[in-house]
Design an enzyme around this catalytic site. Structure first.
Site, PDB file in Angstrom:
ATOM      1  N   ARG A   1     -19.660 -10.780 -31.840  1.00 23.95           N
ATOM      2  CA  ARG A   1     -18.646 -10.338 -30.725  1.00 23.95           C
ATOM      3  C   ARG A   1     -19.313 -10.487 -29.515  1.00 23.95           C
ATOM      4  O   ARG A   1     -18.664 -10.417 -28.302  1.00 23.95           O
ATOM      5  CB  ARG A   1     -18.278  -8.845 -30.975  1.00 23.95           C
ATOM      6  CG  ARG A   1     -17.343  -8.747 -32.178  1.00 23.95           C
ATOM      7  CD  ARG A   1     -17.267  -7.218 -32.596  1.00 23.95           C
ATOM      8  NE  ARG A   1     -18.429  -7.100 -33.190  1.00 23.95           N
ATOM      9  CZ  ARG A   1     -18.644  -5.552 -33.701  1.00 23.95           C
ATOM     10  NH1 ARG A   1     -17.813  -4.879 -33.846  1.00 23.95           N
ATOM     11  NH2 ARG A   1     -20.078  -5.385 -34.287  1.00 23.95           N
TER      12      ARG A   1
ATOM     13  N   ASP B   1     -20.423 -11.227 -45.167  1.00 25.59           N
ATOM     14  CA  ASP B   1     -20.593 -10.024 -45.093  1.00 25.59           C
ATOM     15  C   ASP B   1     -21.454  -9.149 -46.469  1.00 25.59           C
ATOM     16  O   ASP B   1     -21.160  -9.869 -47.408  1.00 25.59           O
ATOM     17  CB  ASP B   1     -19.685  -9.027 -44.686  1.00 25.59           C
ATOM     18  CG  ASP B   1     -20.092  -7.607 -44.254  1.00 25.59           C
ATOM     19  OD1 ASP B   1     -20.514  -7.754 -42.791  1.00 25.59           O
ATOM     20  OD2 ASP B   1     -20.109  -6.515 -45.032  1.00 25.59           O
TER      21      ASP B   1
ATOM     22  N   TYR C   1     -22.712   2.309 -49.082  1.00 21.37           N
ATOM     23  CA  TYR C   1     -21.113   2.125 -48.676  1.00 21.37           C
ATOM     24  C   TYR C   1     -20.350   2.258 -49.876  1.00 21.37           C
ATOM     25  O   TYR C   1     -19.112   2.722 -49.982  1.00 21.37           O
ATOM     26  CB  TYR C   1     -21.151   0.664 -48.103  1.00 21.37           C
ATOM     27  CG  TYR C   1     -21.831   0.389 -46.775  1.00 21.37           C
ATOM     28  CD1 TYR C   1     -20.961   0.766 -45.507  1.00 21.37           C
ATOM     29  CD2 TYR C   1     -22.891  -0.044 -46.689  1.00 21.37           C
ATOM     30  CE1 TYR C   1     -21.834   0.865 -44.689  1.00 21.37           C
ATOM     31  CE2 TYR C   1     -23.761  -0.389 -45.561  1.00 21.37           C
ATOM     32  CZ  TYR C   1     -23.156   0.149 -44.444  1.00 21.37           C
ATOM     33  OH  TYR C   1     -23.750   0.109 -43.270  1.00 21.37           O
TER      34      TYR C   1
END
Ligand code: CP3
Length: 354
Positions: free
Chosen positions: A38, A84, A160
């Site tokens: 980003r 990812d 996660y």
């Protein structure tokens, strides 16, 4: 300099791979973790076009494009395929979503009953777009630049999967490992086996090097670190090399600190990525003697810029560039980082003559 190829810069083939193969480079190769991201306006543009984050990962044209963007701007020595670590739970059929501004959301796998329903085999057809993106990048990339494939280490991916989201201290996964070690071990085993296949697929599609990200290794006490971080990573390295004996592998057990020498010895990685808190003499004397070292600029120094950045860069070079070094950050670049500071860093590292 001892490397014959390195004496003639114009014919140097992949300085990055030379460092991994045992040959220190006078100018350390450089890339940045999360280099496609980003902080780049051109990334943000493609990100909007793609729609969701996983759509960006799974559209080969877009994934290849954002992989190449930082190479065009900074001429780094390595490109890392844009994807990812959570594509593996996705291929295992878990629900994986990325909420803007909130990070990943998965269906929590926090009881032995739920773990019993976990599929053992990923649907690798779901990961075909990642392989296609690798093939595209390979075709377009300058042959002197290395292409990195990657996966998450089982421990970090499991944090996660168990919690269903990022957590400050990975308490849900640590708790499950204490309370239900057999169920937790099943998650780890499934991740080990499928990560081996995924990494082999990435090599076949054109990756030169593999990196295993264990972002949350540093929260584990030594016994748990050995069982849930080191041993699964060792099995992945062994499994990949069983089929591709010369595969080059970088480990990143973030926060491992004094346990880094043991990690390198036990896993057999060719290089280890170190965070900015690493202790230089320990790294030089007990890590860099066995493996190449990658790192370890504080990403906040890169945001700060100016003389603070120059000093931090010089410290990394003074600490590690006498041995085998791949210059990198100690963790990923942050979105607010000014592009001019990245340019300042690349220039200073490339001007180094050690
Ligand atoms: O390094 C690169 O440029 C390659 C791409 C890459 C991404 N994620 C893209 C991404 C890599 C190597 C990763 C690895 C990853 N993903 C890790 C391990 C390394 C690390 O940085 O700790 C982890 C823990 C994840 C899981 C993940 N993905 C989280 C926690 C998040 C949300 C946090 C955040 O930074 O927004 C993501 C999303 C993600 N993965 C983004 C990018 C560029 C940002 C999402 C966006 O652009 O909207």
């Amino acid at each position: 300099m001892t490397g014959t190829l390195s004496l003639t810069p114009n014919v140097t083939i992949k300085p990055f791979l030379q460092v991994l193969s045992g040959q220190r480079q006078a100018v350390p190769p450089i890339w940045m973790m999360r280099q496609a991201g980003r902080y780049l306006p051109e990334y943000r543009e493609v990100r909007v076009k793609a729609g969701g984050f996983l759509d960006l990962c799974f559209t080969p044209e877009f994934a290849a494009e954002v992989t190449l963007q930082p190479i065009r701007r900074f001429n780094f020595d390595a490109a890392i395929i844009f994807s990812d670590i959570l594509v593996i739970p996705y291929a295992l059929g878990r629900s994986v979503r990325f909420e803007v501004g909130e990070g990943p959301r998965l269906d929590p796998l926090d009881t032995p009953d739920k773990v019993a329903t976990l599929s053992g085999a990923a649907d690798f057809a779901r990961l075909e777009p990642v392989y296609e993106a690798l093939r595209r990048v390979r075709r377009e990339l300058d042959p002197n630049i290395a292409l990195i494939g990657f996966c998450g280490a089982p421990w970090t991916v499991a944090t996660y999967m168990v919690a269903g989201q990022g957590t400050p201290d990975q308490a849900p996964a640590r708790m499950m490992a204490y309370r239900h070690p057999q169920a937790f071990e099943k998650i780890i085993d499934v991740l080990v086996e499928n990560s081996i296949q995924y990494l082999l697929g990435q090599l076949k599609a054109g990756a030169d090097v593999l990196q295993i990200f264990d972002t949350w290794a540093g929260v584990l006490p030594p016994r748990e670190f050995a069982r849930w971080s080191v041993e699964p990573t060792r099995r992945i390295v062994e499994g990949v090399r069983r089929q591709t004996p010369d595969a080059k592998i970088i480990g990143f057990p973030r926060g491992a600190g004094a346990q880094l020498p043991g990690y390198v010895e036990a896993t057999g990685v060719d290089a280890v990525s170190i965070d900015w808190a690493a202790e230089p003499s320990l790294i030089r004397e007990r890590v860099q003697t066995r493996a190449a070292v990658q790192g370890n600029l504080d990403p906040l120094a890169l945001i700060a810029g100016g003389t603070a950045l120059d000093r931090a860069i010089d410290d990394v070079l003074a600490n590690y560039a006498k041995g085998r070094l791949i210059f990198n950050l100690g963790h990923g670049i942050q979105p607010e980082t000014p592009i001019a500071h990245v340019e300042q860093m690349v220039k200073r590292v490339r001007d180094y003559r050690g």
